[in-house]
Design a protein around this motif. Structure first.
Motif, PDB file in Angstrom:
ATOM      1  N   LEU A 195       1.810  21.914  -7.551  1.00  0.00           N
ATOM      2  CA  LEU A 195       3.113  22.364  -6.830  1.00  0.00           C
ATOM      3  C   LEU A 195       2.747  23.008  -5.669  1.00  0.00           C
ATOM      4  CD1 LEU A 195       4.865  23.213 -10.081  1.00  0.00           C
ATOM      5  CD2 LEU A 195       5.006  21.236  -8.716  1.00  0.00           C
ATOM      6  N   GLU A 208       7.583  26.462  -5.398  1.00  0.00           N
ATOM      7  CA  GLU A 208       7.906  25.798  -6.727  1.00  0.00           C
ATOM      8  C   GLU A 208       7.361  26.509  -7.788  1.00  0.00           C
ATOM      9  OE1 GLU A 208       7.882  21.803  -6.856  1.00  0.00           O
ATOM     10  OE2 GLU A 208       8.612  21.581  -4.722  1.00  0.00           O
ATOM     11  N   GLN A 209       6.113  26.894  -7.551  1.00  0.00           N
ATOM     12  CA  GLN A 209       5.353  27.636  -8.430  1.00  0.00           C
ATOM     13  C   GLN A 209       6.007  29.026  -8.788  1.00  0.00           C
ATOM     14  OE1 GLN A 209       1.413  28.066  -7.129  1.00  0.00           O
ATOM     15  NE2 GLN A 209       0.793  26.086  -8.015  1.00  0.00           N
ATOM     16  N   GLN A 259       9.127  28.617 -11.045  1.00  0.00           N
ATOM     17  CA  GLN A 259       8.776  28.084 -12.275  1.00  0.00           C
ATOM     18  C   GLN A 259       8.337  29.374 -12.906  1.00  0.00           C
ATOM     19  OE1 GLN A 259       5.473  25.366 -12.536  1.00  0.00           O
ATOM     20  NE2 GLN A 259       6.054  24.733 -14.679  1.00  0.00           N
TER      21      GLN A 259
END
Length: 70
Positions: free
Chosen positions: A2, A6-7, A10
């Motif tokens: 990712l 996005e990491q 998350q």
């Protein structure tokens, strides 16, 4: 793999989920019952102070997690 944004999103979601589960546990029966005593602090029942302190803590930690990640 990712992208970093996005990491980060998350990880923020995982931390907020952990925080929600932690406070659910802290407001559940065994720990809540331990604060249900006849004592008072400053004229306020201990149970009320326990719930208020947890509420303030969850708001502060949620704000910190959201601002830190943004």
């Amino acid at each position: 793999m990712l992208p970093p944004t996005e990491q980060a999103e998350q990880r923020r979601g995982q931390r907020l989920l952990f925080l929600a589960i932690l406070f659910f546990v802290l407001l559940n029966f065994p720990l809540l019952a331990s604060a249900d005593v006849d004592g008072r602090l400053g004229g306020v029942p201990v149970l009320y102070l326990y719930v208020l302190a947890l509420w303030v803590l969850v708001v502060a930690l949620t704000g910190y997690l959201v601002r830190k990640s943004a």
